[in-house]
Design a protein around this motif. Structure first.
Motif, PDB file in Angstrom:
ATOM      1  N   GLU A 280       8.818  11.011   2.687  1.00 23.00           N
ATOM      2  CA  GLU A 280       8.352  10.338   3.903  1.00 23.00           C
ATOM      3  C   GLU A 280       7.897   8.912   3.601  1.00 23.00           C
ATOM      4  OE1 GLU A 280       7.459   9.682   7.855  1.00 23.00           O
ATOM      5  OE2 GLU A 280       8.575  11.339   6.911  1.00 23.00           O
ATOM      6  N   LEU A 281       7.165   8.768   2.514  1.00 24.54           N
ATOM      7  CA  LEU A 281       6.733   7.420   2.126  1.00 24.54           C
ATOM      8  C   LEU A 281       7.930   6.539   1.786  1.00 24.54           C
ATOM      9  CD1 LEU A 281       3.603   8.260  -0.083  1.00 24.54           C
ATOM     10  CD2 LEU A 281       3.610   7.219   2.193  1.00 24.54           C
TER      11      LEU A 281
ATOM     12  N   GLN B  87       2.459  23.085  -3.637  1.00 23.91           N
ATOM     13  CA  GLN B  87       1.992  21.708  -3.842  1.00 23.91           C
ATOM     14  C   GLN B  87       3.155  20.784  -4.172  1.00 23.91           C
ATOM     15  OE1 GLN B  87      -1.170  21.500  -6.732  1.00 23.91           O
ATOM     16  NE2 GLN B  87      -2.286  23.241  -5.842  1.00 23.91           N
ATOM     17  N   ARG B  88       4.067  21.277  -5.004  1.00 23.61           N
ATOM     18  CA  ARG B  88       5.196  20.427  -5.383  1.00 23.61           C
ATOM     19  C   ARG B  88       6.069  20.104  -4.187  1.00 23.61           C
ATOM     20  NH1 ARG B  88       9.633  22.148  -9.874  1.00 23.61           N
ATOM     21  NH2 ARG B  88      10.240  23.560  -8.189  1.00 23.61           N
ATOM     22  N   GLN B  89       6.319  21.107  -3.364  1.00 22.87           N
ATOM     23  CA  GLN B  89       7.116  20.843  -2.163  1.00 22.87           C
ATOM     24  C   GLN B  89       6.394  19.879  -1.208  1.00 22.87           C
ATOM     25  OE1 GLN B  89       8.035  24.654  -0.464  1.00 22.87           O
ATOM     26  NE2 GLN B  89       9.809  24.980  -1.824  1.00 22.87           N
ATOM     27  N   GLY B  90       5.074  20.036  -1.075  1.00 20.67           N
ATOM     28  CA  GLY B  90       4.323  19.128  -0.220  1.00 20.67           C
ATOM     29  C   GLY B  90       4.353  17.687  -0.728  1.00 20.67           C
ATOM     30  N   LEU B  91       4.169  17.553  -2.030  1.00 22.78           N
ATOM     31  CA  LEU B  91       4.200  16.208  -2.616  1.00 22.78           C
ATOM     32  C   LEU B  91       5.599  15.604  -2.526  1.00 22.78           C
ATOM     33  CD1 LEU B  91       1.952  16.779  -5.765  1.00 22.78           C
ATOM     34  CD2 LEU B  91       1.370  15.497  -3.698  1.00 22.78           C
ATOM     35  N   GLN B  92       6.609  16.431  -2.694  1.00 23.34           N
ATOM     36  CA  GLN B  92       7.980  15.939  -2.593  1.00 23.34           C
ATOM     37  C   GLN B  92       8.279  15.463  -1.176  1.00 23.34           C
ATOM     38  OE1 GLN B  92      10.897  18.802  -3.804  1.00 23.34           O
ATOM     39  NE2 GLN B  92      12.573  17.299  -3.820  1.00 23.34           N
ATOM     40  N   SER B  93       7.840  16.248  -0.189  1.00 22.81           N
ATOM     41  CA  SER B  93       8.043  15.832   1.210  1.00 22.81           C
ATOM     42  C   SER B  93       7.274  14.540   1.515  1.00 22.81           C
ATOM     43  CB  SER B  93       7.589  16.951   2.150  1.00 22.81           C
ATOM     44  OG  SER B  93       8.329  18.128   1.930  1.00 22.81           O
ATOM     45  N   GLN B  94       6.038  14.455   0.976  1.00 18.48           N
ATOM     46  CA  GLN B  94       5.246  13.242   1.203  1.00 18.48           C
ATOM     47  C   GLN B  94       5.902  12.025   0.561  1.00 18.48           C
ATOM     48  OE1 GLN B  94       1.209  13.649  -0.103  1.00 18.48           O
ATOM     49  NE2 GLN B  94       0.625  11.572   0.528  1.00 18.48           N
ATOM     50  N   ALA B  95       6.445  12.229  -0.650  1.00 17.49           N
ATOM     51  CA  ALA B  95       7.118  11.125  -1.329  1.00 17.49           C
ATOM     52  C   ALA B  95       8.359  10.687  -0.557  1.00 17.49           C
ATOM     53  CB  ALA B  95       7.486  11.536  -2.754  1.00 17.49           C
TER      54      ALA B  95
ATOM     55  N   GLN C 146       0.826  -1.206   0.000  1.00 17.78           N
ATOM     56  CA  GLN C 146       0.000   0.000   0.000  1.00 17.78           C
ATOM     57  C   GLN C 146       0.863   1.260   0.000  1.00 17.78           C
ATOM     58  OE1 GLN C 146      -2.659  -0.300   3.328  1.00 17.78           O
ATOM     59  NE2 GLN C 146      -3.814  -2.032   2.474  1.00 17.78           N
ATOM     60  N   LEU C 147       1.937   1.247   0.791  1.00 17.42           N
ATOM     61  CA  LEU C 147       2.836   2.417   0.806  1.00 17.42           C
ATOM     62  C   LEU C 147       3.506   2.622  -0.552  1.00 17.42           C
ATOM     63  CD1 LEU C 147       4.560   2.074   4.311  1.00 17.42           C
ATOM     64  CD2 LEU C 147       2.794   3.705   3.616  1.00 17.42           C
ATOM     65  N   ARG C 148       3.895   1.545  -1.181  1.00  8.82           N
ATOM     66  CA  ARG C 148       4.503   1.684  -2.513  1.00  8.82           C
ATOM     67  C   ARG C 148       3.502   2.258  -3.506  1.00  8.82           C
ATOM     68  NH1 ARG C 148       7.482  -4.266  -2.602  1.00  8.82           N
ATOM     69  NH2 ARG C 148       9.350  -3.651  -1.417  1.00  8.82           N
ATOM     70  N   GLN C 149       2.280   1.842  -3.400  1.00  6.69           N
ATOM     71  CA  GLN C 149       1.260   2.370  -4.293  1.00  6.69           C
ATOM     72  C   GLN C 149       1.000   3.852  -4.002  1.00  6.69           C
ATOM     73  OE1 GLN C 149      -2.346   0.124  -4.183  1.00  6.69           O
ATOM     74  NE2 GLN C 149      -3.364   1.338  -5.763  1.00  6.69           N
ATOM     75  N   GLN C 150       0.948   4.218  -2.703  1.00  9.12           N
ATOM     76  CA  GLN C 150       0.764   5.627  -2.350  1.00  9.12           C
ATOM     77  C   GLN C 150       1.930   6.479  -2.845  1.00  9.12           C
ATOM     78  OE1 GLN C 150       0.118   5.969   1.838  1.00  9.12           O
ATOM     79  NE2 GLN C 150      -1.766   4.726   1.838  1.00  9.12           N
ATOM     80  N   ARG C 151       3.138   5.959  -2.705  1.00 11.48           N
ATOM     81  CA  ARG C 151       4.314   6.733  -3.155  1.00 11.48           C
ATOM     82  C   ARG C 151       4.293   6.911  -4.672  1.00 11.48           C
ATOM     83  NH1 ARG C 151       9.469   6.245  -5.019  1.00 11.48           N
ATOM     84  NH2 ARG C 151      10.984   7.735  -4.146  1.00 11.48           N
ATOM     85  N   ALA C 152       3.886   5.838  -5.381  1.00 14.90           N
ATOM     86  CA  ALA C 152       3.808   5.965  -6.833  1.00 14.90           C
ATOM     87  C   ALA C 152       2.781   7.008  -7.235  1.00 14.90           C
ATOM     88  CB  ALA C 152       3.463   4.606  -7.446  1.00 14.90           C
TER      89      ALA C 152
END
Length: 481
Positions: free
Chosen positions: A364-365, A354-362, A224-230
């Motif tokens: 973290e994942l 948004q890009r910085q948020g997504l980058q941080s989320q990626a 699930q984490l791999r799918q979320q990161r993708a």
């Protein structure tokens, strides 16, 4: 001439026949005497037996044994197999028929002595009972004899009680032996089960792995984490593409767009920019109406320079390099009041956020995925030993359950000495069983008949022999003449 020769011969033969009749009559009287004497002896013996023999009475009764069929006890062990114990029918073969054992037991001195003691008799006086096994059934018939109907019935009841007491004693011995043996086995199985459970508990506590399902759950979480990161990376790429497109619309490079986003995001810089813009506007208005030496103009000019210095200093601090006012003007941060361009900058700032948020989320994942992968690899190495320990526990549980089941089954089903039920009670005979007058007289009559027939046969044989001798003598005389 021939007639003359024949007549003397015939005259000579007549005296021979007449003379041979005397021995035949003597032999007939002798055999008659033998037959009469023999028949008298047989009938005298039979009548004397009937007169002398005291009557005996027989009491009969029957018992029934339970009919048992093939049965089995199964214990299912998940992932191991099946443990079963089977009990065959008591009458599966002739050699295993318990009635044969009961028949032998009924004739033992121990049972006879117990039964005789109940009636204050000796075993010899009590006598041996007759036991018969009924074929194609589970029945046994018993018979005891007595001098009177009451005595025969008492003997039967005493023997039945003694027989049941002996069976109960043997069952108790068998139960005690089986329980002792099975309890030892059960205790050993219980110790092994407890040891296996203890090893499994200690390993779970030390390894952090409680069950094989934990690995499955961990693997599902990792997937699930791999799918979320993708999905997050895909969204980040989309936002980055929009960010680059927006930068081109503002005629800015990617770095310039980033710099503009940094400056736009800083509140202090925006405050300095507002002060500088307001001071510049006031200076421009005053210059249009007054000379440069006009004191208010000079004050506003000083405020403008102070705001400009603070603006450049803050920009250099944020961008970590030397920045000029021309650079800020190129970034459309200074002297640009276009509402449309301001909206584009606002959207650019939103895209960068948004890009910085997504980058941080990626990121973290990615860290979580790395941690789970490491944990999964570690636990996978321990899963094999956990499975072995769990298998040991299941095997120990199966052995314990099977042993406990056999113990309970053995207590309820004693195959060696099954229970008996009294099918017919010991009878009270109305007539004596011995001597049987009809059978004695019938037997005597049959014996007398065969004896008389034998004597007559012997007499007839002797008669034929004598006649054959006479004929031979006559032929010999004819030949000699």
């Amino acid at each position: 001439m021939n007639n003359n020769n024949d007549s003397p011969t015939q005259l000579k033969e007549k005296p021979n026949f007449i003379s041979g009749s005397v021995p035949n009559k003597k032999n007939g009287k002798r055999y008659l005497f033998i037959g009469i004497v023999a028949n008298a002896i047989i009938w005298s013996g039979a009548l004397l037996y009937l007169m002398v023999k005291s009557p005996a009475y027989a009491s009969q009764w029957a018992i029934a044994l339970p009919r048992t069929e093939l049965s089995s006890t199964d214990v299912d062990v998940p992932d191991i197999g099946q443990s079963s114990s089977q009990r065959e029918s008591l009458y599966s073969t002739q050699n295993s028929d318990p009635r044969e054992n009961y028949k032998f037991l009924a004739g033992t001195d121990e049972v006879l002595e117990v039964a005789a003691n109940q009636l204050d008799m000796s075993a010899e006086e009590f006598g041996q009972p007759q036991v018969e096994i009924v074929t194609n059934a589970t029945l046994m018939q018993f018979e005891t004899e007595g001098d009177s109907p009451q005595q025969a019935q008492k003997k039967a009841l005493a023997f039945h009680r003694a027989f049941k007491e002996k069976l109960n004693e043997l069952r108790m011995q068998e139960t005690t032996q089986q329980d002792r043996s099975l309890e030892v086995t059960l205790g050993s199985a219980q110790e092994k089960l407890q040891a296996a459970q203890q090893r499994l508990s200690e390993y779970k506590a030390g390894s952090g792995l409680s069950s094989s399902d934990q690995l499955a759950n961990l693997s599902d979480n990792l997937e699930q984490l791999r799918q979320q990161r993708a999905e997050t990376v895909a969204q980040m790429e989309q936002v980055s593409a929009r960010f680059k497109q927006q930068s081109r619309s503002l005629n800015l490079s990617a770095q310039q767009a980033v710099d503009a986003f940094v400056l736009q995001s800083d509140q202090l810089f925006q405050q300095h920019l507002t002060d500088y813009s307001e001071a510049s506007a006031e200076v421009a208005n005053l210059k249009a109406n007054f000379l440069p030496s006009y004191p208010p103009l000079m004050e506003r000019q000083a405020e403008k320079e102070a705001a400009r210095a603070a603006l450049l200093q803050r920009a250099q601090s944020l961008l970590e390099r030397s920045v000029s006012l021309a650079t800020l003007e190129k970034l459309s941060l200074v002297n640009n009041y276009s509402s449309s361009r301001a909206a584009l900058f606002q959207e650019l700032v939103s895209l960068q956020e948004q890009r910085q948020g997504l980058q941080s989320q990626a990121q973290e994942l990615g860290q979580q995925i790395a941690q789970l992968e490491s944990r999964l690899a570690t636990l996978s190495q321990k899963e094999s030993k956990l499975s072995n320990l769990q298998r040991d526990v299941r095997v120990a549980e199966a052995i314990f359950s099977s042993t406990l089941t056999r113990l309970e089954t053995s207590r309820s089903n004693l195959t060696s000495y099954p229970s008996i039920s009294l099918l017919t009670k010991p009878s009270l005979p109305e007539e004596p069983s011995a001597p049987n007058t009809k059978f004695v007289l019938l037997g005597t009559a049959v014996g007398s008949f065969f004896l008389t027939t034998g004597v007559i046969s012997l007499w007839l044989r002797d008669r034929r022999i004598q006649q054959a001798k006479r004929i031979d003598q006559n032929h010999l005389q004819i030949i000699q003449s």
